[in-house]
Each structure stands twice: as C-alpha cells, then as structure tokens.
Design an enzyme around this catalytic site. Structure first.
Site, short mmCIF file in Angstrom:
data_model
loop_
_atom_site.label_atom_id
_atom_site.label_comp_id
_atom_site.label_asym_id
_atom_site.label_seq_id
_atom_site.Cartn_x
_atom_site.Cartn_y
_atom_site.Cartn_z
CD GLU A 103 -11.66 -9.13 3.59
OE1 GLU A 103 -11.35 -9.57 4.72
OE2 GLU A 103 -11.05 -8.20 3.04
CD GLU B 146 -14.22 -9.83 -4.80
OE1 GLU B 146 -15.18 -10.52 -5.20
OE2 GLU B 146 -14.38 -8.78 -4.16
CD GLU C 210 -2.81 0.96 -4.25
OE1 GLU C 210 -2.77 0.26 -3.23
OE2 GLU C 210 -3.86 1.14 -4.92
CB SER D 178 -5.39 0.88 -1.10
OG SER D 178 -4.53 -0.22 -1.27
CD GLU E 161 -3.16 0.56 2.19
OE1 GLU E 161 -3.93 -0.40 1.98
OE2 GLU E 161 -3.22 1.24 3.23
CE LYS F 109 -10.44 -8.32 8.38
NZ LYS F 109 -9.68 -7.83 7.23
CB CYS G 48 -9.32 -4.21 14.32
SG CYS G 48 -9.09 -3.72 12.61
CB CYS H 85 -7.24 -2.92 6.33
SG CYS H 85 -5.73 -2.19 5.77
#
Lengths: 394, 153, 592
Positions: free
Chosen positions: C368, C373, C282, C326, C279, C365, C523, C306
């Site tokens: 996710e 993908e 990037e 990102s 990142e 999560k 988190c 994230c």
C-alpha cells in the site's frame, strides 16, 4: 485354448446387442449378481472384483450415476485395449451400456488416452452404429432405459490410469489422485456415484451375460475366472495380443509368441514384476503373478540395468509430484541406478537405504503409481545385477 | 485463415459447454489446432469456466501433450519406452535429430517440425513407433523415419 | 454420530465416529507429526508425514484424512511407521536448501522441528539442493522455491480462504513447483499481498519483503527524525513473536520500540479514530443523499477501505464496485500523510528529514505504501513498513528484554488511543467503532448496547449481519434517519468478502454499510503476524483486543482528545478541504 474359442478377440462373436437385450430382460440386480458371481476382477491391473464395484455403485445414494471406461492404457508394453478397440469397439460400448443398466446410470464416458487419437473415429463410428440400431441412446429398444456415451481425451499422463486421477482429469483438473475414502463408487465424477472399469473388463461383460457366471468362471485357471488379453513385446518372434485363460502359466504365453533365449520377463508392465527363467511356470494370476496387460521379454543380450533405468526414467517422468515418497523417491532411485551404472556402488549392502526407500514408497505413496514403481528396482537389483562385493552364489 | 486462440475457445465452449469439466476438451481443441496453448487461450478458458488463470495454467502444465511454448506445424513424438528402445528407437531418434538439426523438445527454425520423445504409446508390437500429429508410424528404421519426416510439409 | 471404540498404541478408547485418525490420536494425547495438514485448510494428504499403521491394512494410512472405523487398531510409532516417517523427512530434506541460519523461519520451521524431533543427523538420500530462487518478488510477499516442500498449504490458503487462487502447482513430478500464471511472479498477477500464505507456510518458502536493514540505517542516521506508528493488532501479537503467551503488551511494546532508537513512538489507533470520523461522516452523507435527496446514483452499500489486501482484491475482481468503497485512506496512510504535515509542524521538524515507519500485522501495507497516490504530504507518506515479526526480530537483535521491560506510553500529538481504535484490529471492529460514533452523531445518544459492546458484529463467523433501528427522535439535521433500520454486514477473509460482493453485484444485498478485512479474524490474523496461526490462536488475540478496548478510558473515536485537537487546529471539519487532500484517495481498476 483353440483360436475359435477365444472370447474377446475370436472370430466367433455374439451378435451385437444380444447381451444387452438379455440383460434388459433381467432385473438390474440380477445383472449385478451375474457379474459378481462370474468372479471377474478388473482387467486394468488392480484386480478389484467388478461385481462388488457395481453393487456398491448401484446401492450408493446419489443421482446421475456414472459409468466410466478407463481407456488410458499407459503401462509400458500394454496395447491390448488398443487392439480391442480397433477390432471390437462395439463390445466395449455394449459392456458399458449393460453396466449403466445394472447400476442405474444413463451416462457413460470413455476416457481415451491422448496417444490413441486415431481410435476416436473408430469409437465414434461404433457409437453411431449402436445408436442407429437402437442399442444406445434414448429409450433403448423401447424399454425406457436410456444410456449415452461421450468420448473424451486425455492429454498425456500415465497417472490418469489411476481411477481417481482419471476422474480429476475428466473434471478438467490436474490428474492428481484423490484421497480415499470416499471411493468413486460413492463419490466419483462430479461427486456422483461412479463405476470406473477398464476397456477389457467392459468388453468381457457381454460374454458373461450370454454365457452365464458359472461358464465364465470355468474359463479361468488357478484361482481365476475368465480369459485375459496379454500384450507381449520385446524379444519375441510374434509380438501382439494373445488371449489365454486368466491364470495361465507365463510359459504358455511365451511359447505362443515365440520367445527364445529368455533371460528375464517383465510381467504387468514397468510397475509389475521382473521374473527369471526359473519362474516361467508361475500362473499369471492376481495371487501369483498379476499380469495387468503387459509382458515384455528380454533375451540374454539385454543389460537389465538399462531396462531398469528406462523404467525408472519413465516413473520419474510420470509421477504426478503430489506426494513426497513418489515425487522424491523415484528420483532418488533413478540417481542410485545411475550410480550403479557408473560403478560407484561396490556392494549390495550399500543399497540398503534404497531398499528401505522402496518399502516406504510401497507402503506410503498416495496411489498405485508410487506404490508399485519401486517393484522393478527391487526385482531387477535383487535378481539380475551383480556387484563387485557380492559373495559367491549370492 | 487461421482462428485466434479466443475464437477456438469460443467454438469449443459451444460444443462442450462452459462447465469446469469441459476444460480438457477446450484445451485439447486449442492444442490440436495451434500446436500449443497460448496465454490468450488460457485466459479465455479461465474466464469462461470461472477459475483463475493460474488454475488453467497449472492444468496445462500437468499434461505432456499440452504445450505453452509454440511448436512446429508437425509434432513428431517418438516413443522412448522399453519395447521401442529394444527395437532401436535410439538409432531412429539420432537419425531424426541429425536430419532436422534439433534435439528433442526443440522446433526446427522454419517452424516445420517439433521433435519430442514420449512415454509408451501402446504400439510395442510394432516397435519402434512414433506419432506424427495424430498418425501412428510403426516398425521404424532410421531410413523410414527420415523419409516420413521428409514428406511433411 | 455414535461413539466407537478404537485402539491406539495398545490403549482402547472411545471416539466419535467420523473423526479422523489424527483427531482421535489428538484426543488420546498421542502426537502425530504433520506438514501439509493445517487446521484452517482442506485436507491434502500429500506430505505423507502422518503415516500410521492400521492393523489389517496393506499400506500405511495417513492419519489426517483417514476416518476411524469401529475397532480400528492403530500404531503410531511402530518400526514400520518410524522408518516411513524418517524416510519421508529425509526425502524432503534431500534437495531442500538447508541453509537454516539464513532463513527467515530459522527456529520457527516445522521441517526443522520435525527433523530435530526425529533425530535426523545423516541423510542417505542427500542430493544437490534446489537452487535459491527469488524470482517471485513483490512489495509485500516473496517466495523462494528452494525452501518449498510442496505441501500446498499456500495454494489452499490462496484459494480456499482468500479466493485469490494466483498460486498453483505447475509442472509435474520432480519438476513440480508452486508458481503463478505464466510464471509471472506475485507482482505480475492478482495477488492481494495479504501474506496469508506466509502464515501457513511450514518452512521459509514464503516470507515478507523485509525492510529491517533500511530501518536500522535510518535509526543510525543522526540527520533523520524517525517516527513510528504501531497498528492495533501488533500489540496483541508481538509477545507471541517473542515466544511469550498471547496477550496485551502495549506498554512493553512502546518501551521496546523506543529502546530501538525511534524518535517518536506513536499509535495507528489515533488515525483509526480519525478514519471513523471521516468514514462515519461519509456514510451519513451517502445515506442523506439516498434517503433525503432520493438520489438513485448514490453508491450504497458503502464498503470500508482500511485493508489494502482487500483494496487490491476488489480492484482486480470487482472493479465495477470501486465507487462503493469509502474514499477514506487506511489508518496507516492517513497517519503517514499527517506525519509529514501536521506532526512536522507540531514538532518543528523539516518533513524532508522525517522517516515515517509503520509497524503492521500486515504484508499488504508494504504494498500500500508503494502506491503512487500515497504521497499527499509531498513526500512518500510512509517510508517503511515492518511486520510484527520483523519488529520482534529487531527487538531480539537489540537484546531488549521485552518480558521485563518497564511499560511506557506513546508520545503525544498522534499517540492517543481509544478503545474504538484498538478494535480495528479485529473483524467487526471498524464496524463497531463506526457505529459507536455515527449513532451518537445522528441521535445525540450513545449506541444502545451494554457497555458500548456491539456484540452482533463480533466473533469468528465468516459473514456477520446486524440491523440497528434508529429512534424516532434524531439530532438536528438527521431527521431523515428517524426510524430507519440501518443494515450492516461484516466479512473477514477474502473468500467471505467475495461471497458478499457476489450478492452486492447481483443486487441481492440491501446493506447500507459493509466492513471487509482481508484476513481471517481481521488484522489480528494478518499476514505479518506471528506464525503459526489457527482459529484458537486468533481467538486468543481477539480476546486480548477486546480486553484492551474495555480497559481504555475513551471508547469512542470522537472522544479522542488528540482527534478533537487535530480538527480544531488543523483539519477544521470532517470531509473538509484538508481532509480531502490528505485523508481521502481514489482507486484503480486492475486486470484479473
């Protein structure tokens, strides 16, 4: 009171705009003072002193103060506001305009219950008439005071008769009562200082202004002031709306309407009190027998348990469901009423937890709905229902 | 030509503005014109006033006169509160139910009529009473109620 | 505000005017039971549990919303109050699905605790319990309305903290329930899957979609090589979930997980460090395109990716900003992609036999890992996700003595932690870690903050901003950044994120880099963390996170020796071909 002397609905009415013009000749503070001195208390049922409400809203800091008319009359057996609007819509609008002048507001809203859609054209016409006579709208009578009134509809929710629920509904939300404080006079519609009064309260205002506080006070009886409209229905020969001195004895109303073979009378709607024939001489006053707008008469052929079940079904349907005592309590009361009907309750003692529940609902519910819905349970069970286990003479 | 839910919402927004406080007016307009408040109207209203779809759905679900479910061309609301009951509303309800072959809360299969019962409608002096769409009908008997309903197109 | 005098249960005390009766009682050491009250939320006043008697009042007062007034006389356990509270509790229990042993919240349920405290043994109002209803199923969050007490804490959480507002009261009176638009269920609406509603539910009406059973089965299957990664916030939460005080317990956690039978216990901190490398490059790349090449089409500010709850939120609500995200996968998914490729090679295991598990402070999560993908390895990159709470329940079931177990270390290849990876668990942590690395990459020097602690981006404030001016002398190739002031912002909780996104959408923000974490506190306050939560609890967890950072030998992601090895042996370079294949992703606009 002779027919001609009736104020709110009588034939002998002041001319339209007379009271408003008189009010505008006075200072706003003097108008509030006059209303306060008249001792008029809210005609919707709760009986909060109107003058104090206006005074608080007038003194509250905040722009765009609001005058809201509670035309959400939903108490079972109440139809006085409907009749008042059908016959004298202008007076309600004029009362609101005077309130606007008194508290420094230029905006009024009438919250009309969805069950009265046919009154919308009547109110609309009255509004247009007043505007065309320069008694409503911008720069009224060239005095630099402007006041506009919107008519808005509810959508079928009894709880919206509670003023903070009504405000929530007007704001496009669920009609759930707010926590208080803050009170609407400080933070009401869109957080603006707001006066909410019943249709009848506003309609009385022109009379107070024209006749004066002292005169108005003198119209009442007992410790009350002014006159009051009563909707009476049920087992009477002539159901309808009657105007009597506030504080008149219940018996007087029953006689006027031709009630016979009276076994019970519901005063103040489903949330009011159920009285026995022994109690008919009680004055319909805030301290003795708060009348709201409704009186329903039951003759000796009626089963009061049916009546109670009907009332409790109503409350179960109409609770907003927000607070625990009202949401759960009404349902438990309805359950136990059905158990009584099924003969499952042998003795009054078995109902002790439900009388306790009624007390907790009265003391612990968030708004007037849950605080008053157990009244009929307590009254009817106590006064009218016999149990197999009851002792002689109980 | 009937308007789509979105068109009704758009027209209503022009009349009442797009503030949150216009929500009841918008929903009332849709409900009156379509007999119900379809999903598309809720989405259009929510996006216009800037709240979530769930929020408007929640509001709609609160009020007895609003319906998500499609209803008939005419909505009959018979009062089921005390004074009307004392004057025979149960018999009237039974007659109407028998006539239409539906129970309260249901719509006739031809989409003509939805039958509902309602809390007090403030016509206790002329009980039993009902609202047919926006029109009050009073001092009903099973016969007069049947006749009124038969006359609805 | 001046102080005023109030009397609570006969004792006169002085409190600040404007506080509520509840706050005054708390200060006086008098406990008032509550249910709908929550320190993170607005006041509802609807459960009526906190009723107290105020002399001169017609009705009882609710302590949570009633402000104290001068000389108020309050009774908190008079006969009237006691009867009212007991009745309210009984009413809530009367139709409650009281099947406590089956409930996720057994022994950690506010309704159960109050019933016990008030000695509710019989219920005169008992009626048929509400039927079990799990129509609301989604990958991360489930609701069973038979356990709901209508306190609306979830509704307020979803709206006030998260600006998601997909759950609302529907219907009224006895028919009322919490539901979604058209009763579509959480999976059919714009739910971010953040699970914050779970953290604030006083009962078991909301809970995570559990995968504990599947994990036991995997552990018991000798054919399977079960690899687990543990997120940074879990190590400061797990102790709480086991009834111990908040604190760092990485060593005990590793030992306990190994004790459960996992074949490898690894650290998401490793892939957090990897995220920072990818990142960071990037960001530098985007800055170069914008500042050096003058490309007006560069998407700045770049926004972190994230937090899967945040990703789902922005996909629903700000799809036009997806190019600002990102392209880096979250550390969980980077880890997952490497487990069945890099690690499989290193360990010599057939990836088909690997079960990849992650332990997360998060319910999103779970969502996710189900995204289509997320199978860059050719397999499902992460098979199962456990929350911190679920891990605790497994440790308890296995009878592991977490408190006294000897500390152990993570396994190798993907088990090395740096302080930079650890602070991913707190709001501002990704930003701080990124700055520690990016600054050093472009200047050749350590970031000029004492002890590498980038304090402006730490703390509980909803939106934090910082500006860092680059020196005049830059490392080779980064001269375009000389003297540039890098503007960054950090938001936690989706309502704060929404505020930032409104500014970005309106073109009112000139940030270069934004860190967003979906949950309040980051988190460490995630939807999979121990219950209860409060600002105070989150503050303690944050302290533990920063203590862990300070205690680690390596504090910067690029210093992580295992990361260096990964690039040297496998990925070759940041943003390289393999990185793109395994570590970067795309986003999908979704309907609101």
């Amino acid at each position: 009171m002779a027919a001609g002397k009736r104020l709110l609905l009588g034939d002998d009415q002041p001319s339209i705009g007379e009271a408003l013009i008189k009010a505008m000749d006075m200072s706003p503070a003097d108008v509030v003072f006059e209303v306060r001195e008249s001792d008029i208390r809210g005609r919707g049922g709760a009986g909060f002193p109107t003058g104090i409400k206006w005074n608080l809203a007038g003194a509250a800091s905040g722009d765009h103060k609001m005058v809201i008319c509670n035309a959400d009359e939903g108490e079972p057996g109440t139809f006085k506001d409907r009749v008042l609007i059908e016959k004298m819509a202008w007076k309600l609008l004029e009362g609101m305009t005077i309130a606007g002048y008194a508290i420094g507001s230029s905006h009024g809203i009438i919250y009309l219950r969805a069950e009265y859609p046919y009154l919308v054209p009547i109110l609309e016409k009255a509004r247009q008439d007043l505007i065309s006579q320069g008694l409503l709208g911008d720069d009224i009578q060239g005095r630099g005071f402007s006041f506009n009134i919107e008519i808005r509809s509810g959508a079928g929710a009894y709880v919206c008769g509670e003023e903070t629920s009504l405000i929530e509904s007007l704001e496009g939300k669920r009609g759930e009562p707010r926590n208080k404080p803050p009170f609407p006079v400080n933070s009401g519609y869109l957080a603006r200082p707001t006066v909410v009064n019943n249709v009848e309260t506003f309609a009385a205002v022109p009379h107070i202004l024209l006749g004066g506080a002292e005169w108005y006070q003198g119209l009442g009886r007992d410790d009350c002031s002014g006159t009051k409209l009563f909707s009476i229905s049920g087992d009477v020969e002539n159901p309808g709306v009657y105007e009597l001195p506030m504080g008149a004895a219940l018996r007087e109303l029953l006689e006027l309407s031709g009630a016979k073979d009276i076994a019970a009378v519901q005063v103040g709607g489903a949330s009011g009190s159920t009285v026995t024939p022994d109690e008919l001489d009680k004055p319909m006053s805030f301290s003795a027998l708060p009348p709201g707008g409704s009186v329903v008469v039951f003759n000796s052929s009626r089963d009061m348990l049916d009546v109670l079940e009907n009332f409790m079904e109503f409350f179960v349907h109409e609770s907003c469901g927000q607070c625990t005592p009202c949401r759960e309590g009404n349902r438990r009361l309805l359950d136990i009423i059905r158990s009584i009907r099924a003969g499952e309750i042998a003795s009054r003692d078995d109902l002790k937890p439900f009388f306790l529940l009624a007390d907790v609902m009265k003391a612990g519910s968030k708004c007037g709905l849950g605080q008053t819905s157990p009244n009929c349970f307590v009254d009817i069970i106590t006064k009218f229902i016999a149990f197999p286990g009851d002792k002689e003479g109980a | 030509m009937s308007r789509t839910p979105e068109e009704i919402v758009r027209a209503s927004l022009e009349k009442h503005g797009s503030g949150r406080e216009a929500v009841m007016e918008i929903l009332t307009d849709v409900n009156r014109e379509l007999g119900c408040i379809p999903e598309e109207a809720i989405i259009a209203t929510a996006s216009a006033v800037g709240v979530s779809n769930a929020e408007i759905y929640s509001v709609v679900s609160f009020y007895s006169f609003f319906s998500i479910k499609p209803r008939g061309r005419h909505i009959v609301r018979l009062c089921s509160t005390i004074s009307c009951v004392m004057s025979g509303s149960a018999e009237v309800l039974e007659a109407v139910r028998d006539d239409l072959g539906i129970r309260e809360g249901e719509t006739t299969s031809d989409g003509r009529i939805t039958l509902e019962t309602t809390s007090c409608i403030g016509l206790c002096d002329q009980a039993p009473a009902m609202l047919v769409n926006d029109e009050p009908h009073t001092r009903l008997t099973p016969e007069t109620a049947r006749a009124i309903i038969a006359g609805l197109e | 505000m001046p102080n005023i005098s109030v009397t609570i249960n006969g004792i006169t005390t002085s409190v600040r005017e404007g506080v509520t009766v509840l706050e005054a009682c708390e200060l006086a050491g008098v406990e008032i039971p509550t249910l709908c009250y929550h320190p993170d939320l607005s006041l509802a006043g609807n459960c009526r549990m906190c009723l107290v008697e105020v002399e001169g009042w017609r009705t009882l007062a609710i302590a949570c919303v009633t402000p104290v007034t001068p000389n108020m006389v309050i009774h908190t356990h008079s006969k009237k109050v006691r009867k009212a509270r007991r009745t309210v509790l009984k009413l809530l229990l009367a139709n409650h699905n009281v099947n406590c042993p089956e409930c996720e919240r057994n022994r950690n349920c506010e309704l159960q605790e109050l019933s016990e405290k008030h000695n509710i043994t019989t219920n005169e109002y008992q009626t048929t319990p509400k039927p079990v209803s799990v129509e609301e199923v989604s990958p991360g969050v489930m609701r069973d309305n038979s356990r709901c007490i209508m306190c609306t804490r979830c509704v307020r959480t979803c709206e006030e903290l998260q600006s998601v507002a997909v759950i609302k009261p529907v219907g009224r009176s006895a028919e009322i329930k919490i539901s979604t638009f058209m009763d579509r269920g959480l999976d059919g609406v714009a739910c971010a899957q953040c699970g914050q509603c779970i953290n604030r539910c006083p009962t078991g009406a909301l809970f995570e979609t559990s995968e504990v059973r599947q994990i036991w089965e995997a552990l018991e299957d000798p054919e399977k090589f079960v690899v687990v990664q543990t997120a940074p916030a879990v190590r400061v939460g797990i102790a709480e979930a086991l009834g111990l005080p908040t604190g760092r317990s990485t060593g005990q956690m590793v030992a306990s997980i190994r004790g459960l039978g996992f074949d490898r216990v690894l650290d998401t901190d490793f892939s957090a460090d990897l995220t920072i490398i990818e990142e960071g490059h990037e960001l530098i790349g985007r800055l170069g395109q914008a500042l050096q090449a003058g490309d007006p089409n560069v998407h700045l500010p770049m926004i972190t990716s994230c937090s899967p709850g945040w990703i789902k939120f922005i996909e629903h609500k700000y799809p036009h900003l997806l190019s600002n995200l990102s392209t880096c996968k979250s550390p969980q998914q980077m880890f997952g992609a490497l487990v069945k490729t890099y690690l499989a090679e290193k360990e010599g295991i057939d990836p088909a036999n690997i079960i990849s598990v992650s332990i997360m402070p998060c319910t999103a999560k779970k969502y996710e890992k189900e995204r289509p993908e997320m199978n860059a390895s050719g397999y499902k990159d992460v098979d199962y996700v456990l929350t911190t709470r679920e891990l605790a329940s497994m440790i308890e079931e296995a009878g592991i003595d977490f408190e006294h177990i000897a500390e152990e270390k993570f396994d190798r290849w993907m088990g090395h932690s740096t302080g930079a990876g650890v602070i991913f668990g707190a709001t501002g942590g990704v930003m701080e870690a990124a700055l520690r690395t990016a600054y050093e990459v472009v200047t050749g020097h350590e970031i000029p903050f004492e002890g590498l602690n980038v304090t402006p981006v730490r703390g509980i404030e909803g939106i934090k901003e910082a500006a860092i001016t680059m020196p005049d002398r830059m490392a080779d190739g980064f001269e375009f950044l000389a003297g540039v002031t890098l503007k960054v912002a950090v938001a936690h909780g989706l309502s704060n994120a929404e505020r930032l996104m409104k500014k970005v959408s309106a073109g009112e923000a000139d940030y270069h880099f934004i860190e967003i974490m979906a949950c309040p506190g980051g988190c460490l306050g995630g939807g999979g963390q121990p219950i209860p939560t409060s600002p105070e609890i989150r503050r303690k967890r944050a302290e533990a996170i920063y203590a862990e950072d300070a205690a680690l030998h390596f504090r910067k992601s690029h210093a992580n020796p295992e990361i260096q090895l990964l690039y040297a042996e496998y990925l070759e370079k940041p943003l390289g071909h393999k990185s793109h294949e395994l570590l970067h992703t795309t986003y999908t606009p979704r309907k609101d």
